[in-house]
Design a protein around this motif. Structure first.
Motif, PDB file in Angstrom:
ATOM      1  N   ALA A  15      31.704  46.597  36.598  1.00 49.89           N
ATOM      2  CA  ALA A  15      31.112  46.996  37.882  1.00 49.89           C
ATOM      3  C   ALA A  15      30.052  45.991  38.314  1.00 49.89           C
ATOM      4  N   THR A  19      30.218  43.157  41.475  1.00 49.81           N
ATOM      5  CA  THR A  19      29.236  43.359  42.543  1.00 49.81           C
ATOM      6  C   THR A  19      28.285  42.180  42.692  1.00 49.81           C
ATOM      7  N   VAL A  22      28.850  39.094  45.068  1.00 46.18           N
ATOM      8  CA  VAL A  22      28.490  39.092  46.486  1.00 46.18           C
ATOM      9  C   VAL A  22      27.131  38.394  46.693  1.00 46.18           C
ATOM     10  N   TYR A  46      35.575  34.859  46.959  1.00 47.90           N
ATOM     11  CA  TYR A  46      35.066  36.183  46.609  1.00 47.90           C
ATOM     12  C   TYR A  46      36.192  37.210  46.616  1.00 47.90           C
ATOM     13  N   PHE A  50      37.376  39.308  43.487  1.00 52.73           N
ATOM     14  CA  PHE A  50      37.260  40.759  43.560  1.00 52.73           C
ATOM     15  C   PHE A  50      38.585  41.395  43.148  1.00 52.73           C
TER      16      PHE A  50
ATOM     17  N   PHE C   9      25.351  58.748  38.030  1.00 48.36           N
ATOM     18  CA  PHE C   9      24.939  57.894  39.137  1.00 48.36           C
ATOM     19  C   PHE C   9      23.452  57.552  39.015  1.00 48.36           C
ATOM     20  N   ILE C  16      19.663  49.974  36.662  1.00 45.50           N
ATOM     21  CA  ILE C  16      19.619  48.718  37.425  1.00 45.50           C
ATOM     22  C   ILE C  16      18.182  48.436  37.864  1.00 45.50           C
TER      23      ILE C  16
ATOM     24  N   SER D  10      33.264  53.829  39.892  1.00 43.87           N
ATOM     25  CA  SER D  10      32.753  53.901  41.266  1.00 43.87           C
ATOM     26  C   SER D  10      31.252  54.135  41.252  1.00 43.87           C
ATOM     27  N   VAL D  13      29.614  50.774  40.460  1.00 42.56           N
ATOM     28  CA  VAL D  13      29.640  49.813  41.571  1.00 42.56           C
ATOM     29  C   VAL D  13      28.710  50.284  42.695  1.00 42.56           C
ATOM     30  N   ILE D  14      28.796  51.566  43.064  1.00 41.89           N
ATOM     31  CA  ILE D  14      27.960  52.074  44.161  1.00 41.89           C
ATOM     32  C   ILE D  14      26.475  52.013  43.766  1.00 41.89           C
ATOM     33  N   ILE D  16      25.088  49.839  41.832  1.00 43.36           N
ATOM     34  CA  ILE D  16      24.653  48.443  41.924  1.00 43.36           C
ATOM     35  C   ILE D  16      24.485  48.039  43.382  1.00 43.36           C
ATOM     36  N   ILE D  17      25.460  48.405  44.227  1.00 43.25           N
ATOM     37  CA  ILE D  17      25.381  48.037  45.645  1.00 43.25           C
ATOM     38  C   ILE D  17      24.099  48.584  46.264  1.00 43.25           C
ATOM     39  N   LEU D  75      43.773  54.306  42.466  1.00 40.97           N
ATOM     40  CA  LEU D  75      42.868  53.303  41.892  1.00 40.97           C
ATOM     41  C   LEU D  75      42.659  52.150  42.863  1.00 40.97           C
ATOM     42  N   TRP D  76      43.740  51.666  43.458  1.00 38.98           N
ATOM     43  CA  TRP D  76      43.615  50.539  44.376  1.00 38.98           C
ATOM     44  C   TRP D  76      42.968  50.943  45.697  1.00 38.98           C
ATOM     45  N   ILE D  79      39.360  50.824  44.894  1.00 35.77           N
ATOM     46  CA  ILE D  79      38.829  49.452  44.810  1.00 35.77           C
ATOM     47  C   ILE D  79      38.707  48.863  46.217  1.00 35.77           C
ATOM     48  N   LEU D  82      35.591  50.167  47.670  1.00 40.56           N
ATOM     49  CA  LEU D  82      34.430  49.505  47.059  1.00 40.56           C
ATOM     50  C   LEU D  82      34.251  48.089  47.601  1.00 40.56           C
ATOM     51  N   PHE D  83      35.352  47.425  47.933  1.00 39.85           N
ATOM     52  CA  PHE D  83      35.251  46.069  48.483  1.00 39.85           C
ATOM     53  C   PHE D  83      34.426  46.064  49.767  1.00 39.85           C
ATOM     54  N   SER D  86      30.896  46.723  49.173  1.00 40.41           N
ATOM     55  CA  SER D  86      30.202  45.609  48.511  1.00 40.41           C
ATOM     56  C   SER D  86      29.682  44.574  49.499  1.00 40.41           C
ATOM     57  N   LEU D  87      30.245  44.581  50.727  1.00 42.26           N
ATOM     58  CA  LEU D  87      29.786  43.619  51.743  1.00 42.26           C
ATOM     59  C   LEU D  87      28.537  44.119  52.464  1.00 42.26           C
ATOM     60  N   PHE D  90      25.124  42.160  51.912  1.00 39.39           N
ATOM     61  CA  PHE D  90      25.109  40.888  52.623  1.00 39.39           C
ATOM     62  C   PHE D  90      24.812  41.098  54.105  1.00 39.39           C
TER      63      PHE D  90
END
Lengths: 196, 196, 196, 196
Positions: A15, A19, A22, A46, A50, C9, C16, D10, D13-14, D16-17, D75-76, D79, D82-83, D86-87, D90
């Protein structure tokens, strides 16, 4: 030992890897669409990374859900895989910022080969633990998909000496092959739901 | 209180520590193999730290899988361990960027001693909770491996005053000793599968 | 809804936060001990923040282990708490880099008050869900510890107008008070092991 | 396959984002309140993104708690979601640093539309797996909230060509609509506690 914590730790590391990539996309100075232009190659690399990391997580998920226990060897085989995956953000950034020039693309490919090999070693360590007649061994089979991937990666690396974009496109081909999750294991698991 | 959430939190922190170290490897400007050269020492220190963190996670995993509950003291002993581990990325970067010169290598060694001591304190807090006759106490035993590690680390720190690479090589020796997961606990757990 | 995923979560976010703070300690240029000197205030603020986040995780752990379910209100109260905690790395860096000058220390204190208040709101949302006669409500009691903390923080903020270090020392006092995990809940849980 | 590991990944990743966004708020040079002024727009965009990610985690939590299993397609789809998420860090940074000028706000809005669409695709993949008569399908219903959100986002993007703040305020409206967790699912789950 149960698989739970190995999965949790791997989920954590994967994970983070997926991440922090980015962060290589630095916020540009200007606010026009043009100021994003130099980021396009970084963005392309990226996206590929990914998807690649997504594929690894996906397959890792399938493989571990077909496993019932782990031992010290499996733990280290897993950490070895995570090591190669952890280098992907660095090489993704290097490749993107240099607009897919020769050496970055080659090293990215070598890294993918190392990660692929580490995945195979992890699979073998798990099969050794579960036995040759396990669902896992059956599902993993002869691993033609893994072997073909290594060959295409190697071809891609060679093609980089002609044209780096050509080499890069080989990596995209492999990602395409794996995009579909490892149905072998999913199929086997469905056939033997009691084993799950 | 169950061990579950302590494991989850530790997995999270250790996963982040092992992964953010790669951020110390800044993407170089050039795209030639030569432009990677200045990163070689950073990469070497990254590899050692990755293995060290991997060892800690591995042993942490073994130790907690032999535990059945935690209390407030254990929680703080664990946070204390995570504190010293959290300094590893900083010292890894400092050591790598200064090509293994004296002071960075010494401080890296001191940090490893502090982390090792924190691990022993965590083990003692867990043994105190589970009793001196528990599987855990039995498996941990006299902890000769931990004691020898501290001695070799201290020797490495002294050697740094002669030659920092010599000191550094002592740390590699300790990593080699621990690379094999703590079979003591794994063995004990196998002997008493009912306790697991 | 079960508490599992809220815990997972929160563990992720807190893990982090506690770890990225170390990224504020930039690797210095030189390799002498002297080159670390400018980092001492950053390090001190890092240690306090590490302990503060550790305290929050610890209490969060205790509180959730006394809870059996969550609802939408609890989820948002939890995200609200994580928001204030997420600002700690920024303020830790600002405070450390400015050697504990007035405004950074004041804002750090205000942030701690906001986080403390958010924690109380989360506790109240959980108590509302579990009932006034629940183990949780009983253990939380009149929350004198939380109330005293807010008062000491506020006193610290006022003291900053005289001397920022004096104000900062008040925050250290609060950390000292909380360093011992919330025995109230631990005690209650032990008394009623069947509820756990 | 169970939903556990998809949720864990998830969550990772979430988490971390939502946390690395704070790294876009660079510690300012000065130590006065004035030195924080340039960070105000960055902070505002941080708050909105924090709430947006919080909403996604919240709804993801509700949706998965109404699900019992996952397959490769899910699963996809996950993902893919999450992609786009993840932006967000930025684009949050880009929007904040450019004081909400036209193109950053437009791209932020397009990203929100993509994430919203990805969420709908994930919901559809889950409904396809669980059947049209499942609690999940029933709770998701006709998804008017999702559809209205897309329309308001699109309106916001158009308004940016007149005034970017006007466009941005539309995104705030959508966040307001979703701030209340998806009671549909919570309600359905309560009606059928045996299914949980």
């Amino acid at each position: 030992m149960k698989t739970g914590r190995l999965e949790a730790f791997s989920d954590g590391v994967i994970a983070i890897i997926i991440t922090i990539m980015v962060l290589e996309m630095k916020v540009p100075k200007g606010d026009s669409l043009n100021s994003l232009k130099p980021l396009i190659p970084v963005f392309i690399s990226y996206v590929l990374s990914f998807i690649n990391i997504g594929i690894y997580w996906n397959n890792h998920h399938h493989m571990l859900s077909a496993s019932t226990s782990v031992n010290g060897k499996v733990l280290w085989a897993n950490i070895h895989l995570l090591f190669w995956l952890s280098l992907i953000p660095f090489l993704t950034g290097w490749m993107g910022e240099n607009h897919f020039s020769k050496w970055p693309v080659i090293l990215y490919g070598i890294n993918l080969i190392m990660a692929g090999t580490a995945y195979t070693l992890l699979a073998k360590a798990l099969i050794q633990l579960h036995g040759k007649n396990s669902t896992l061994a059956d599902a993993f089979g002869k691993d033609w998909k893994g072997k073909i991937s290594i060959i295409i990666y190697a071809a891609g690396i060679c093609l980089c000496f002609i044209n780096a974009w050509l080499g890069f496109s080989m990596y995209v081909v492999v990602a395409g092959i794996w995009f579909i999750p490892d149905r072998r294991i999913e199929k086997k698991l469905t056939e033997q739901p009691a084993n799950e």
